[in-house]
Design a protein around this motif. Structure first.
Motif, mmCIF file in Angstrom:
data_model
loop_
_atom_site.group_PDB
_atom_site.id
_atom_site.type_symbol
_atom_site.label_atom_id
_atom_site.label_comp_id
_atom_site.label_asym_id
_atom_site.label_seq_id
_atom_site.Cartn_x
_atom_site.Cartn_y
_atom_site.Cartn_z
ATOM 1 N N SER A 196 0.833 -1.216 0.000
ATOM 2 C CA SER A 196 0.000 0.000 0.000
ATOM 3 C C SER A 196 0.865 1.263 0.000
ATOM 4 O O SER A 196 0.506 2.256 -0.630
ATOM 5 N N PHE A 197 2.030 1.227 0.653
ATOM 6 C CA PHE A 197 2.960 2.372 0.581
ATOM 7 C C PHE A 197 3.335 2.619 -0.880
ATOM 8 O O PHE A 197 3.415 3.743 -1.348
ATOM 9 N N ALA A 198 3.605 1.522 -1.598
ATOM 10 C CA ALA A 198 4.069 1.637 -2.981
ATOM 11 C C ALA A 198 2.961 2.075 -3.929
ATOM 12 O O ALA A 198 3.196 2.863 -4.843
ATOM 13 N N GLU A 199 1.753 1.581 -3.694
ATOM 14 C CA GLU A 199 0.667 1.824 -4.649
ATOM 15 C C GLU A 199 -0.137 3.092 -4.356
ATOM 16 O O GLU A 199 -0.656 3.709 -5.274
ATOM 17 N N LEU A 200 -0.236 3.450 -3.088
ATOM 18 C CA LEU A 200 -1.146 4.541 -2.733
ATOM 19 C C LEU A 200 -0.457 5.882 -2.481
ATOM 20 O O LEU A 200 -1.126 6.906 -2.418
ATOM 21 N N TRP B 106 5.294 9.125 -5.257
ATOM 22 C CA TRP B 106 6.674 8.715 -5.071
ATOM 23 C C TRP B 106 7.540 9.792 -4.454
ATOM 24 O O TRP B 106 7.697 10.863 -4.990
ATOM 25 N N HIS B 107 8.064 9.487 -3.286
ATOM 26 C CA HIS B 107 9.044 10.370 -2.668
ATOM 27 C C HIS B 107 9.912 9.535 -1.732
ATOM 28 O O HIS B 107 9.647 8.336 -1.529
ATOM 29 N N VAL B 108 10.905 10.193 -1.175
ATOM 30 C CA VAL B 108 11.895 9.485 -0.358
ATOM 31 C C VAL B 108 11.243 8.746 0.807
ATOM 32 O O VAL B 108 11.606 7.601 1.109
ATOM 33 N N ALA B 109 10.249 9.379 1.446
ATOM 34 C CA ALA B 109 9.622 8.768 2.626
ATOM 35 C C ALA B 109 9.003 7.414 2.298
ATOM 36 O O ALA B 109 9.090 6.470 3.101
ATOM 37 N N ALA B 110 8.394 7.287 1.109
ATOM 38 C CA ALA B 110 7.766 6.016 0.725
ATOM 39 C C ALA B 110 8.832 4.923 0.562
ATOM 40 O O ALA B 110 8.633 3.786 1.015
ATOM 41 N N VAL B 111 9.960 5.278 -0.057
ATOM 42 C CA VAL B 111 11.046 4.295 -0.252
ATOM 43 C C VAL B 111 11.596 3.861 1.106
ATOM 44 O O VAL B 111 11.802 2.663 1.351
ATOM 45 N N VAL B 112 11.816 4.837 1.989
ATOM 46 C CA VAL B 112 12.343 4.514 3.326
ATOM 47 C C VAL B 112 11.356 3.594 4.063
ATOM 48 O O VAL B 112 11.761 2.593 4.670
ATOM 49 N N ALA B 113 10.066 3.911 3.966
ATOM 50 C CA ALA B 113 9.040 3.097 4.655
ATOM 51 C C ALA B 113 9.038 1.667 4.103
ATOM 52 O O ALA B 113 8.981 0.698 4.875
ATOM 53 N N ILE B 114 9.113 1.524 2.774
ATOM 54 C CA ILE B 114 9.075 0.191 2.149
ATOM 55 C C ILE B 114 10.263 -0.659 2.608
ATOM 56 O O ILE B 114 10.103 -1.833 2.977
ATOM 57 N N PHE B 115 11.459 -0.072 2.619
ATOM 58 C CA PHE B 115 12.630 -0.863 3.022
ATOM 59 C C PHE B 115 12.701 -1.063 4.543
ATOM 60 O O PHE B 115 13.228 -2.074 5.009
#
Lengths: 196, 90
Positions: free
Chosen positions: B25-29, B32-41
């Protein structure tokens, strides 16, 4: 208790042999290098990688993630079952692991077929070279682990209650959890960071 | 004891599934910004630590394996996150 006795006690308590922990750690280093080279290429060619990742279907990656997580649960239960010498539960859990691994392979082959049919082979560009190389190496690990599952399931009941069998299953389990661990990182790297 | 262990493993499995769906859901909803990438990893690192500690039982291994495996998970998470963020600014 001197240092040697402490080490011996630690080795006896440790799930699996020291050899499998070493082997898995070396494998971790090998995959780290693959990821490092993938990222250096992604930094060098961001547009090609973004375009390549946009063609990947996250639903296939998600299905495979759920399959591997579920199989890890069955494997943990298989190891717990061998410790309480429940042969039926060991066989049932290994069969469930085999089914999950098989479903993962079918899903992956379906994905490979779709890519190759669309002309997206490893020779297409740098992204697809790495996509096939990283996921292919992981796929071979899954196949290898499944061969060990079959080997462990084919043992007779008398062999399955021996301490050596417990060690063997712990080794196979450790390797299988490592396969799951790798996919936990491959999934976001290839399928989820498509917009990055 | 065994039933408690199974219950514990099932609980861990449930947390892993929820975290997986959260990262999707982080990736799809999100935009795109740095916070989403950090959250996913970050989610991937937490999931990997859960597998290592609860399924691989690194806590029962010799101390150096426990340390090496858990450091590897943290290091690879940082590497993948850093590399992905760097590729966003090229």
């Amino acid at each position: 208790m001197d240092q040697r006795d402490a080490l011996k006690a630690g080795l006896e308590r440790q799930p699996g042999t020291n050899g499998i922990w070493t082997f898995v750690f070396i494998d971790m280093i090998v995959f780290s290098l693959m990821f490092l080279v993938f990222l250096s290429e992604k930094i060098r060619l961001p547009k090609i990688y973004a375009a390549g990742q946009a063609h990947l279907d996250f639903r296939i990656g998600l299905t495979n993630t759920l399959l591997l997580i579920t199989s890890s649960l069955f494997m943990a239960d298989a190891v717990a079952s061998t410790r309480r010498r429940s042969v039926v539960a060991v066989r049932r859990n290994l069969l469930a692991c085999l089914a999950c691994g098989g479903a993962f392979c079918v899903n992956k082959l379906f994905e490979y077929h779709a890519k190759l049919s669309a002309g997206l082979s490893p020779a297409h560009n740098s992204f697809y070279s790495f996509y096939f190389f990283i996921t292919g190496a992981h796929f071979l690990h899954v196949i290898g682990a499944m061969i060990f599952f079959i080997h462990c399931m084919r043992q007779n009941e008398l062999q399955m209650v021996q301490p050596g069998y417990r060690r063997k299953l712990e080794n196979v389990g450790l390797f299988w959890h490592f396969v799951d661990l790798l996919w936990i990182f491959i999934f976001p790297l290839l399928y989820l960071t498509r917009g990055a | 004891m065994i039933m408690r262990l199974l219950d514990h493993n099932i609980r861990i499995w449930g947390v892993l599934v929820i975290l997986t769906l959260a990262s999707v859901s982080f990736a799809e909803l999100t935009n795109w910004h740095v916070a989403a990438v950090v959250a996913i990893f970050a989610v991937a690192v937490v999931k990997a630590q859960l597998v290592a500690v609860n399924f691989m039982e690194t806590g029962h291994a010799l101390p150096h394996w426990n340390w090496l495996y858990r450091v590897w998970i943290a290091a690879i998470g940082c590497l993948l996150c850093g590399g992905t963020i760097l590729s966003m600014y090229r």
